[in-house]
Design a protein around this motif. Structure first.
Motif, mmCIF file in Angstrom:
data_model
loop_
_atom_site.group_PDB
_atom_site.id
_atom_site.type_symbol
_atom_site.label_atom_id
_atom_site.label_comp_id
_atom_site.label_asym_id
_atom_site.label_seq_id
_atom_site.Cartn_x
_atom_site.Cartn_y
_atom_site.Cartn_z
ATOM 1 N N ARG A 37 -159.739 -69.859 -86.241
ATOM 2 C CA ARG A 37 -158.799 -68.959 -86.911
ATOM 3 C C ARG A 37 -157.440 -69.617 -86.810
ATOM 4 N N ASN A 39 -154.257 -68.515 -87.915
ATOM 5 C CA ASN A 39 -153.092 -67.715 -87.518
ATOM 6 C C ASN A 39 -153.489 -66.246 -87.381
ATOM 7 N N GLN A 40 -152.525 -65.413 -86.999
ATOM 8 C CA GLN A 40 -152.828 -64.008 -86.696
ATOM 9 C C GLN A 40 -153.398 -63.251 -87.882
ATOM 10 N N GLN A 41 -153.053 -63.646 -89.086
ATOM 11 C CA GLN A 41 -153.585 -62.955 -90.259
ATOM 12 C C GLN A 41 -154.895 -63.595 -90.718
ATOM 13 N N GLY A 42 -155.249 -64.669 -90.042
ATOM 14 C CA GLY A 42 -156.296 -65.547 -90.572
ATOM 15 C C GLY A 42 -157.707 -65.018 -90.465
ATOM 16 N N GLU A 43 -158.547 -65.681 -91.256
ATOM 17 C CA GLU A 43 -159.975 -65.412 -91.281
ATOM 18 C C GLU A 43 -160.629 -66.321 -90.247
ATOM 19 N N ARG A 44 -161.800 -65.950 -89.763
ATOM 20 C CA ARG A 44 -162.555 -66.826 -88.858
ATOM 21 C C ARG A 44 -163.501 -67.658 -89.712
ATOM 22 N N THR A 69 -158.178 -70.833 -96.160
ATOM 23 C CA THR A 69 -158.170 -71.194 -94.741
ATOM 24 C C THR A 69 -158.259 -72.706 -94.551
ATOM 25 N N LEU A 83 -154.895 -71.580 -83.544
ATOM 26 C CA LEU A 83 -154.820 -70.357 -82.747
ATOM 27 C C LEU A 83 -156.120 -70.067 -81.987
ATOM 28 N N ASP A 84 -157.223 -70.016 -82.707
ATOM 29 C CA ASP A 84 -158.515 -69.754 -82.056
ATOM 30 C C ASP A 84 -159.473 -70.882 -82.397
ATOM 31 N N PHE A 85 -160.159 -71.358 -81.389
ATOM 32 C CA PHE A 85 -161.052 -72.503 -81.564
ATOM 33 C C PHE A 85 -162.212 -72.255 -80.590
ATOM 34 N N VAL A 86 -163.326 -71.753 -81.104
ATOM 35 C CA VAL A 86 -164.392 -71.240 -80.241
ATOM 36 C C VAL A 86 -165.688 -72.000 -80.439
#
Ligand SMILES: Cc1cc2nc3c(=O)[nH]c(=O)nc-3n(C[C@H](O)[C@H](O)[C@H](O)COP(=O)(O)OP(=O)(O)OC[C@H]3O[C@@H](n4cnc5c(N)ncnc54)[C@H](O)[C@@H]3O)c2cc1C
Ligand SMILES: Cc1cc2nc3c(=O)[nH]c(=O)nc-3n(C[C@H](O)[C@H](O)[C@H](O)COP(=O)(O)OP(=O)(O)OC[C@H]3O[C@@H](n4cnc5c(N)ncnc54)[C@H](O)[C@@H]3O)c2cc1C
Ligand code: SF4
Ligand code: SF4
Ligand code: FES
Lengths: 276, 488
Positions: A37, A39-44, A69, A83-86
């Protein structure tokens, strides 16, 4: 939060990122993916792990711009944070232990077959990599693929380099020339994977594809990524992403992948207008 | 002596027209005067029947007495002896099947509004005292009752009510607790499932902040079994024990034709897109969702009510619940059912979908249903629904949401060799302690029981915290004996 330590533009629409993600690098197996993701508004969104370096704690991904994205991802530079990297998510691909294997990559899939090629080479399997693109300028990672494959074949739709035609044409040609593949693995656009499946079905060659349905969580919680495989319901993010190509209901998957086509177009247009 | 008040003091609620415009909380909670009036309805029974109805045995009589005496902060402290999440449970417990079902005045009168009172004191505490009470409150009990100075690190997997409770209790006991959550936001179903209009996210966030203040480290974006395995936690990262509260998040489908058409969602997907990813605010947020005009939700539990009410809020002109049994057998909370009806949800009881029909380009357009009738009772004690031959009919739809329940996600069990689970993927754990087949690993909540309730999950988290403390103490006393077997 994961920091980009290296970025390389491979083509006008494809970039390679090395990302600092030590935990993921440590456990990553060939064929697994990460959820990202921006940024905060972003899609996964899911992206395959192209390579991982345990000792340096780095994960490599290759991203091809198709919508908002991926557009935002491409605009990130070295030193920026994701931001998110899972991950690493999904089941690792099951690869043969000996014999001959063909890896077929198209689009970002060329990056995705790289980790498979490395693993197969380490196992002593003879690897034929077939990489395809519309035209010569869109071919990516040729050098890297060559380095970990026994044979590498390029294909372009317009004949500007390598085999003139689709990857399936090259695959057929190799079989006709006597290659006895124990397994084929194809990663790329769904139309390409379906074509590979139809090519190998009559030949009776075991074939796996990395399905890329729309995902939300990527952890098995929503069912957005569901597919029909051999008449059974499967969640690509936890049961896959690799499935037996001859059992996948491609027609259904193709229809489902277009669920948000309208919204995706609108989002990309505004993103491009805003970001230039 | 005040007159006997036969009915519960009505719980104020937002006007139904206004509700449809947004996600504001519907149930507004008691004012201090209303709470006092309601507390005075309680007979303060010598043997409080109601407490037997609460799965964790909240001291109901005592806390209501404290409200009546004008001591709401002491009341909340009493509740927190056994339930760390009163602001949440007061809102979402199915009280009519639990504590309030057993209240002695039920019958001639309505039972005491135990849930609403529990919520009142918890909200009062949040408004007046922030995190204070819970830090200094009962938790000394746990520390004092079990000797020894805890120093170990404990890992908690997931961040739903089971994990939040376990993490809180362990941190207050003195352990270094790290909580690992797969998603980018902690809270489990409380965040991605139950919508804002029923459980404001600020309340869940306050609980999570409290944990942070108590020293719990919260690591999101970490999928245990993938990013880090249980064995890595224990053998490489130095966690002395692990609590698994990974929930039952994997959605079920019916297996009928057409279920993979476009416009067909699981409840989890529909709610996650909206609650977690804010798809109702697309394109400001990037995740889209199809906002149907004619929405049908299959099922009649809490989840189904949440979906139908959400669909109404994002613009459905008609939103139906389709359920194969009747109103009597539905499992949703009665308050939410009433709220859904007030908001315009429509109900098709004794109706079961048999097939979904699509357009040429793959969108769901119709749902063929069959009428049902109730036969003799089944294993669950409820009368079995049977199809009425020839009663098929077609509903016109553009969105279908399956709210049929969930199974545990297989990731943790598949990646942990000596962790035993049943064939549905529920981890086997001792109900009294949460101990699993793997020494040092405890589990509780939906991952053990299958989809259940918030309070059951929270109760399991609490029992496991105690058991983990005991386990680590014993191990510290006999370090050479190796890990004691605490299998189930
Ligand atoms: C297991 C897996 C591995 C993948 N690996 C890679 C990779 O290594 N490199 C790469 O460039 N791409 C990869 N993809 C595809 C990538 O996820 C999509 O291109 C990306 O999500 C598109 O997002 P967007 O906002 O840019 O485009 P959008 O405009 O949103 O969508 C364009 C198309 O991408 C697909 N898509 C959209 N949203 C999602 C979503 N949330 N999840 C999955 N697909 C979606 C849809 O088919 C859609 O039509 C992978 C997909 C999967 C499932
Ligand atoms: C829409 C909806 C409405 C509901 N309404 C009510 C209600 O009104 N009243 C009521 O009492 N109950 C209700 N329930 C049920 C209740 O929410 C659950 O019983 C409860 O949340 C279970 O708690 P848990 O702690 O076991 O797990 P969950 O709340 O499910 O949380 C589990 C968490 O673990 C995370 N996780 C999973 N796997 C991993 C992993 N491998 N690594 C790291 N993290 C992981 C998940 O992402 C999730 O955040 C409802 C459920 C839903 C879905
Ligand atoms: S926790 Fe739930 S069941 Fe127990 S007393 Fe409170 S509202 Fe009732
Ligand atoms: S049973 Fe009812 S009246 Fe008696 S103590 Fe409990 S809430 Fe009060
Ligand atoms: S993406 Fe949600 S279950 Fe696979």
């Amino acid at each position: 939060m994961a920091i980009i330590v290296e970025k390389r533009d491979l083509t006008p629409i494809t970039s390679l990122f090395e990302v600092n993600a030590p935990l993921i690098a440590r456990n990553a197996q060939p064929g697994q993916f990460v959820m990202i993701r921006v940024n905060q508004q972003g899609e996964r969104i899911p992206v395959t792990i192209t390579d991982s370096n345990r000792s340096k704690g780095l994960v490599t991904i290759v991203v091809q711009v198709v919508g908002k994205t991926t557009h935002l991802l491409r605009s990130l530079e070295r030193g920026d944070r994701i931001l998110d990297f899972v991950g690493p998510l999904g089941r690792p691909v099951e690869l043969p232990k000996h014999g001959q294997a063909a890896l077929v990559g198209g689009g970002f899939g060329t990056g995705a077959i790289l980790s498979l090629a490395k693993e197969l080479a380490a196992r002593g399997v003879e690897v034929c990599s077939i990489i395809g693109a519309r035209t010569r300028d869109l071919i990516i990672l040729e050098k890297e693929v060559r380095a970990s494959s026994d044979h590498t074949y390029l294909c372009t739709d317009d004949g500007s380099q390598g085999f003139h035609g689709f990857v399936t044409g090259q695959l057929e040609a190799l079989v006709r020339a006597g290659m006895a593949f124990d397994q084929v693995v194809a990663i790329g656009p769904i139309a390409m994977m379906r074509a590979v499946a139809e090519t190998t079905r009559p030949l009776g060659i075991k074939t796996q594809v990395s399905m890329d349905p729309i995902m939300v969580d990527g952890t098995g919680m929503c069912g957005a990524c569901r597919l029909t495989v051999d008449g059974q319901l499967k969640f690509a993010c936890v049961d896959g992403p690799f499935f037996d190509a001859h059992q996948v209901n491609f027609a259904e998957a193709i229809v489902r992948s277009k669920t948000y086509a309208e919204e995706e177009r609108a989002a990309l247009t505004t993103a491009v207008a805003a970001g230039g | 002596m005040p007159m006997v008040q036969l009915k519960k003091t009505p719980l104020p609620a937002l006007d139904p027209i206004q509700r449809r415009l947004g996600f504001q909380e519907v149930s507004l909670g008691y004012s201090p005067t209303q709470a006092l009036a309601e507390a005075q309805r309680c007979l303060l029974c010598q043997e409080p029947n109601c407490e037997a109805g609460c799965p964790v045995g909240v001291p109901i009589r005592d806390f209501i007495k404290l409200i009546a005496e004008g001591k709401p902060l002491e009341a909340v402290r009493a509740i927190k002896q056994v339930n760390s999440l009163p602001a949440i449970c007061g809102r979402v417990c199915p009280q009519e099947h639990q504590c309030e079902l057993k209240c002695v005045i039920k019958g001639k009168q309505e039972p005491v509004a135990i849930g609403a009172l529990e919520r009142f004191v918890a909200d009062y505490e949040l408004a007046h005292q922030g995190a204070q009470t819970s830090v200094n409150g009962y938790h000394r009990n746990l520390v004092n009752s079990l000797p020894g100075k805890p120093t170990a690190k404990v890992a908690v997997v997931g961040s739903g009510p089971a994990s939040l409770t376990a993490a809180g209790d362990l941190a207050r006991t003195g352990y270094h607790v790290t909580l690992f959550e797969a998603l980018h936001v902690p809270g489990g179903v409380l965040m991605y499932g139950i919508p804002e209009f029923r459980l404001p996210k600020s309340i869940v966030a306050a609980e999570i902040n409290k944990l942070r203040e108590q020293g719990v480290e919260i690591q999101c974006n970490t999928v245990i079994g993938r990013t880090i395995t249980i064995d890595q936690l224990m053998h490489e990262m130095g966690f002395g024990a692990v609590f698994i509260g990974s929930g039952a998040g994997s959605p079920k489908f019916m297996g009928i034709p057409g279920e993979n058409l476009k416009g067909v969602y699981s409840a989890n997907e529909f709610l996650t897109r909206i609650n977690l990813m804010k798809a109702n605010r697309f394109p400001e947020f990037d995740t889209p969702v199809k906002k149907g005009q004619r929405v049908v939700v299959v099922g009649a539990g809490d989840t189904a009510m949440d979906v139908v009410r959400t669909a109404i809020r994002v613009g459905a002109r008609e939103a139906y619940i389709v359920y194969r049994r009747t109103e009597k057998e539905m499992t949703a909370r009665i308050e939410d059912y009433h709220h859904a009806a007030e908001e315009g949800a429509l109900f098709q009881w004794l109706t079961n979908p048999v097939r979904l029909v699509g357009s040429d380009d793959g969108w769901v357009r119709g749902m063929e249903c069959i009428r049902m009738e109730l036969g003799s009772p089944d294993e669950s004690g409820r009368r079995r629904p049977l199809p009425v031959a020839g009663s098929e009919f077609l509903m016109e739809v553009d969105t279908v949401v399956m709210a049929l329940g969930t199974n545990p996600n297989p990731t943790v069990s598949q990646s942990t060799q000596d962790l035993v689970s049943d064939r549905y993927g529920h981890i086997k754990a001792d109900p009294a302690t949460g101990a699993t087949s793997k020494p040092g690993v405890f589990a509780g909540g939906d991952v053990v029981t299958g989809s259940a309730t918030v309070i059951l999950a929270a109760g399991a988290g609490k029992r496991s915290a105690q058991a983990i403390h005991q386990y680590l103490n014993e191990r510290r006393k006999a370090p050479t004996a190796g890990a004691p077997a605490v299998g189930c």
